[in-house]
Design a protein around this motif. Structure first.
Motif, PDB file in Angstrom:
ATOM      1  N   GLY A  45       0.796  -1.221   0.000  1.00 19.53           N
ATOM      2  CA  GLY A  45       0.000   0.000   0.000  1.00 19.53           C
ATOM      3  C   GLY A  45       0.820   1.258   0.000  1.00 19.53           C
ATOM      4  O   GLY A  45       0.308   2.336   0.257  1.00 19.53           O
ATOM      5  N   LYS A  46       2.166   1.157  -0.278  1.00 19.86           N
ATOM      6  CA  LYS A  46       2.985   2.352  -0.258  1.00 19.86           C
ATOM      7  C   LYS A  46       3.739   2.484  -1.578  1.00 19.86           C
ATOM      8  O   LYS A  46       4.015   1.496  -2.266  1.00 19.86           O
ATOM      9  CB  LYS A  46       3.990   2.300   0.901  1.00 19.86           C
ATOM     10  N   PRO A  98       1.840   6.709   1.469  1.00 14.63           N
ATOM     11  CA  PRO A  98       0.634   6.096   0.953  1.00 14.63           C
ATOM     12  C   PRO A  98       0.487   6.378  -0.541  1.00 14.63           C
ATOM     13  O   PRO A  98       0.846   7.445  -1.017  1.00 14.63           O
ATOM     14  CB  PRO A  98      -0.485   6.775   1.767  1.00 14.63           C
ATOM     15  N   THR A 100      -2.891   4.460   4.499  1.00 13.86           N
ATOM     16  CA  THR A 100      -3.278   3.263   3.770  1.00 13.86           C
ATOM     17  C   THR A 100      -3.801   3.660   2.403  1.00 13.86           C
ATOM     18  O   THR A 100      -3.831   4.849   2.065  1.00 13.86           O
ATOM     19  CB  THR A 100      -4.341   2.466   4.564  1.00 13.86           C
ATOM     20  N   THR A 112      -4.801  -1.854  -0.513  1.00 14.53           N
ATOM     21  CA  THR A 112      -4.490  -2.498   0.767  1.00 14.53           C
ATOM     22  C   THR A 112      -5.762  -2.796   1.551  1.00 14.53           C
ATOM     23  O   THR A 112      -5.921  -3.883   2.121  1.00 14.53           O
ATOM     24  CB  THR A 112      -3.571  -1.592   1.605  1.00 14.53           C
ATOM     25  N   GLU A 113      -6.692  -1.844   1.568  1.00 18.18           N
ATOM     26  CA  GLU A 113      -7.931  -2.009   2.325  1.00 18.18           C
ATOM     27  C   GLU A 113      -8.794  -3.139   1.760  1.00 18.18           C
ATOM     28  O   GLU A 113      -9.372  -3.938   2.508  1.00 18.18           O
ATOM     29  CB  GLU A 113      -8.727  -0.693   2.315  1.00 18.18           C
ATOM     30  N   GLY A 154      -2.932  -4.867   6.808  1.00 15.09           N
ATOM     31  CA  GLY A 154      -2.883  -3.426   6.558  1.00 15.09           C
ATOM     32  C   GLY A 154      -4.205  -2.710   6.643  1.00 15.09           C
ATOM     33  O   GLY A 154      -4.280  -1.497   6.397  1.00 15.09           O
ATOM     34  N   ARG A 180      -6.997  -0.520   7.888  1.00 12.35           N
ATOM     35  CA  ARG A 180      -6.989   0.550   8.891  1.00 12.35           C
ATOM     36  C   ARG A 180      -8.273   1.379   8.906  1.00 12.35           C
ATOM     37  O   ARG A 180      -8.466   2.208   9.787  1.00 12.35           O
ATOM     38  CB  ARG A 180      -5.803   1.501   8.646  1.00 12.35           C
TER      39      ARG A 180
END
Length: 455
Positions: A5-6, A13, A32, A36-37, A337, A339
């Motif tokens: 996610g980076k 992010p 995030t 990733t989510e 990951g 968040r």
């Protein structure tokens, strides 16, 4: 450090977050991104999706029609998970709670002899109680007043109770006139299939395979069809349906007045106590793991998460299912990951999509879900590490809480003996400074319930 996610060049992010999702879930603020989510949501879904098959079977044991139980399970899970996502912005999915469903079916309905409609009425009222206690802040104060050793003992006791039900459903433990319980026939198909499912699930969990419990359920069910233990679908149309399962048998079927007439203390109070400790502890643990607490330990939007849970329980009872819980399995998605509420939103959408496979529930035997109950019970045993055995006035209440839940086949009985013995032992050994005022109230309520003939 994980770079999921980076941007690989900057470690920041990813800028690919869409404007709407960024506005709704504050992705950049929580470091995030969308990809990733969504992946975190898929992970959480795979680890907790077993409830889709397990909960309807438990509710069916209480007399609720299986199709309606399945529909209520999924719709309630979708509703509250979306509420958790959009209202509280928590990366936490919610579904009917393991332990609470067992309490509903085996203690309240089968144990007390109440109708499932009356039991749903109790769940509905307890949801209203949760909401009022949450809005006023009393819910947090009540939980704070209960000693940590009893909170841990409750989790361990419920775990043993769930595992005992799993062993019973697997026919590994059977009734015995001489010894009350005994070992089942290990040469018959049912126990052998359950042992197969238990081994498969345990091995996959040990190897950290995502969806291990779901794989075990489906694999054991397929094997059961192959060996002739159950029937099998004659066509693909028996498995995939484009008509949604009906809620007609359970929608608004709860008997609220029946629950009130039976007794607020005996049933609704027990529902409230069990749900209160389990869910709040899980939410706090998950939110801390997700890094949602500030430097003072305050968790942002925790009040909204608790409100969402309370409203979800009210809706769940209205649809025909039991009280809802934040699942500890959400920790797998958070580890990937997750968040924000986008993780929960993903789980909610995936839960809804499972409706097209609703007919599968008719081909899932109890021996396929029994191993899951056993393993969930085993996982809850880890709470015992938080219990100190140095003080005898702690050991006895802990022991009574844990052992009486499975032996009396009642979560409420274990709670009652644990709370009462803790209060009396501390009071009569000169340790009343260790008793929070709420313990007097809870213990008195349980004593009154016993005097009034509650079971």
């Amino acid at each position: 450090m994980s770079m999921i996610g980076k941007d690989l060049g900057t470690g920041l992010p990813s800028p690919s977050n869409s404007g709407l999702l960024e506005k709704l879930f504050k992705l950049s603020e929580r470091k995030t991104n969308t990809k990733t989510e969504i992946l975190a949501g898929l992970t959480s879904f795979l680890t907790m999706s077993y409830i889709i098959f397990v909960n309807p079977i438990i509710l069916h044991d209480a007399g609720i029609p299986k199709e309606a139980a399945l529909a209520a399970t999924i719709y309630a899970s979708v509703f509250c998970t979306l509420l958790m996502a959009l209202w509280a912005n928590f990366p936490v999915a919610v579904a009917p709670g393991m332990g609470l469903n067992a309490f509903f079916a085996y203690t309240v309905v089968l144990g007390h002899g109440l109708s499932w409609q009356t039991a749903l009425g109790a769940v509905f009222i307890s949801g209203i109680v949760f909401l009022l206690l949450t809005i006023t802040g009393v819910r947090q104060k009540i939980v704070d007043g209960v000693p940590n050793i009893l909170k841990s003992a409750i989790a361990v006791g419920i775990g043993l109770f769930i595992a005992f039900i799993g062993l019973k459903n697997a026919e590994l433990v059977v009734a015995n006139k001489a010894t009350f319980v005994g070992l089942g026939d290990l040469t018959s198909k049912g126990p052998l299939l359950a042992i197969f499912g238990l081994i498969v699930a345990a091995l996959l969990m040990a190897k950290r395979v995502k969806g291990s419990l779901l794989i075990s359920i489906l694999g054991t069910s397929i094997l059961a069809m192959i060996v002739g233990f159950i029937g099998h679908p004659k066509a693909m149309g028996d498995v995939v349906s484009f008509s949604l399962p009906s809620l007609s048998d359970t929608f608004l079927a709860m008997d609220i007045m029946g629950a009130v007439k039976y007794g607020i203390l005996s049933i609704i109070f027990s529902f409230t106590i069990v749900e209160m400790f389990d869910n709040l502890a899980t939410l706090i643990g998950l939110s801390k793991k997700a890094g949602l607490s500030d430097e003072n330990g305050k968790i942002h939007n925790l009040d909204r998460a608790l409100q969402a849970d309370a409203v979800g329980t009210i809706v769940s009872a209205s649809l025909g299912s039991t009280a809802l819980n934040a699942y500890v399995e959400n920790a797998t998605g958070i580890s990937e990951g997750g968040r924000t509420g986008l993780t929960a939103l993903t789980v909610g959408v995936l839960f809804f999509l499972t409706l097209i496979f609703a007919p599968l529930i008719y081909f899932i035997p109890s021996v396929a879900t029994a191993p899951i109950l056993i393993l969930v019970g085993a996982l809850m045993l880890t709470e015992i590490k938080h219990i100190s055995f140095d003080d005898f006035t702690d050991v006895i209440p802990v022991f009574l809480t844990i052992v009486l839940m499975p032996l009396t086949f009642s979560i409420a009985q274990g709670l009652a003996f644990g709370f009462i013995s803790y209060t009396l032992l501390k009071l009569f050994t000169g340790k009343k400074d260790q008793i929070h005022w709420i313990m007097y109230f809870v213990s008195a309520a349980f004593i009154i319930n016993f005097i009034m003939g509650g079971h």
